[in-house]
Scaffold this motif. Sequence first.
Motif, mmCIF file in Angstrom:
data_model
loop_
_atom_site.group_PDB
_atom_site.id
_atom_site.type_symbol
_atom_site.label_atom_id
_atom_site.label_comp_id
_atom_site.label_asym_id
_atom_site.label_seq_id
_atom_site.Cartn_x
_atom_site.Cartn_y
_atom_site.Cartn_z
ATOM 1 N N ASP A 49 0.832 -1.205 0.000
ATOM 2 C CA ASP A 49 0.000 0.000 0.000
ATOM 3 C C ASP A 49 0.867 1.255 0.000
ATOM 4 O OD1 ASP A 49 -2.395 -1.357 0.029
ATOM 5 O OD2 ASP A 49 -2.641 -1.244 2.210
ATOM 6 N N VAL A 50 1.892 1.272 0.860
ATOM 7 C CA VAL A 50 2.746 2.450 0.992
ATOM 8 C C VAL A 50 3.402 2.813 -0.328
ATOM 9 C CG1 VAL A 50 4.879 3.324 2.042
ATOM 10 C CG2 VAL A 50 3.163 2.219 3.462
ATOM 11 N N TYR A 51 3.839 1.797 -1.062
ATOM 12 C CA TYR A 51 4.555 2.072 -2.301
ATOM 13 C C TYR A 51 3.670 1.980 -3.538
ATOM 14 C CZ TYR A 51 8.554 2.267 0.674
ATOM 15 O OH TYR A 51 9.424 2.638 1.659
ATOM 16 N N GLY A 52 2.354 1.887 -3.371
ATOM 17 C CA GLY A 52 1.420 1.973 -4.476
ATOM 18 C C GLY A 52 1.428 0.797 -5.434
ATOM 19 N N ARG A 69 -2.629 1.043 -6.159
ATOM 20 C CA ARG A 69 -3.292 1.416 -4.907
ATOM 21 C C ARG A 69 -2.953 2.860 -4.556
ATOM 22 N NH1 ARG A 69 -2.186 -3.635 -0.836
ATOM 23 N NH2 ARG A 69 -2.952 -5.262 -2.195
ATOM 24 N N ARG A 119 -1.562 5.822 -2.385
ATOM 25 C CA ARG A 119 -0.470 5.845 -1.416
ATOM 26 C C ARG A 119 -0.815 6.742 -0.232
ATOM 27 N NH1 ARG A 119 5.016 6.767 -4.677
ATOM 28 N NH2 ARG A 119 5.751 6.796 -2.550
ATOM 29 N N VAL A 172 5.519 8.253 3.850
ATOM 30 C CA VAL A 172 6.310 7.391 2.974
ATOM 31 C C VAL A 172 7.795 7.728 3.099
ATOM 32 C CG1 VAL A 172 6.765 6.753 0.570
ATOM 33 C CG2 VAL A 172 4.409 7.034 1.353
#
Length: 133
Positions: free
Chosen positions: A60-63, A67, A69, A75
Motif C-alpha cells: 500500500d505504501v509504495y502503491g 493502490r 499511497r 512514505v
Amino acid sequence: MSLTWKDGLATVFVGAAVVLYVLSEGGTEVAGLSGPRALAVAIFGLGVGGCYTAKSHMEDVYGVGGRPRPPLPYVVLTSVLGGVMLVAGIVALAGGSTAALATLTAAMIALWALATIHHWASHTTPEVIGTTR
C-alpha cells in the motif's frame, strides 16, 4: 479500525528484539548470543520478520497495483528509517558497533510505532494481494 493479527505478530518480533537488546545491555547472555555482532544478526532477523508481517501494508505504501499511497511525509519517513536500519545493521554486523546496534533497535521501534499508529488510524484494512495460478 482495529489492528490485525499481523500487527500483533510484528509487535512480538519488535518486543523480542527489545528484550534481547535490553538484556545484552544488562550483561545477560540470551540463547548464546553474546557480543554486538551476534545480537545484530538476531535483531536484524527479527526486524526482517516484522517487516514481512507488514508486506501487504508496504505494498500500500509504495502503491503496488495502482493502490492509493499514504501521505508523502509518511512514505519518506518510513523509507528513511528503513534505510537507517539497514545501514545500522550492516555497521553493527561488520564492525561490531554497539552504537550501531542501539541505532538499529531504536529505528526498529520507531518504524513499528509509526506503522502501528498508521494502521490503527487508517480507515481501511490493508489487503493481501493474492496471486492466481
